[in-house]
Design a protein around this motif. Sequence first.
Motif, PDB file in Angstrom:
ATOM      1  N   ARG A 167       0.852  -1.171   0.000  1.00  0.00           N
ATOM      2  CA  ARG A 167       0.000   0.000   0.000  1.00  0.00           C
ATOM      3  C   ARG A 167       0.890   1.225   0.000  1.00  0.00           C
ATOM      4  N   LEU A 168       0.514   2.189  -0.842  1.00  0.00           N
ATOM      5  CA  LEU A 168       1.248   3.436  -0.914  1.00  0.00           C
ATOM      6  C   LEU A 168       0.241   4.570  -0.998  1.00  0.00           C
ATOM      7  N   ARG A 169       0.427   5.578  -0.178  1.00  0.00           N
ATOM      8  CA  ARG A 169      -0.398   6.781  -0.228  1.00  0.00           C
ATOM      9  C   ARG A 169       0.529   7.935  -0.551  1.00  0.00           C
ATOM     10  N   PHE A 170       0.116   8.744  -1.540  1.00  0.00           N
ATOM     11  CA  PHE A 170       0.940   9.881  -1.915  1.00  0.00           C
ATOM     12  C   PHE A 170       0.069  11.018  -2.422  1.00  0.00           C
ATOM     13  N   ARG A 171       0.632  12.203  -2.431  1.00  0.00           N
ATOM     14  CA  ARG A 171       0.013  13.367  -3.048  1.00  0.00           C
ATOM     15  C   ARG A 171       1.137  14.212  -3.603  1.00  0.00           C
TER      16      ARG A 171
END
Length: 66
Positions: A1-5
């Motif tokens: 899982r990867l969360r980015f902005r």
Amino acid sequence: RLRFRVATPAGQLLLPASDLLLTRDMSYNETAALAKQQEELLLYRAMEDDIVAQVLRRLASVKLNA
């Protein structure tokens, strides 16, 4: 899982927060534990490569307002 902005140094949001989730199915066979361990490593490496490619595609789509 990867969360980015993605945001500019000035704080302008270019891409909102996004989650990428990858999963793979892997069978297990106790008699081939060493082979399965190698298979697991290869699957994780392939998932890492896939998620990097997805992030790069999303970054390539970012349009900067000049």
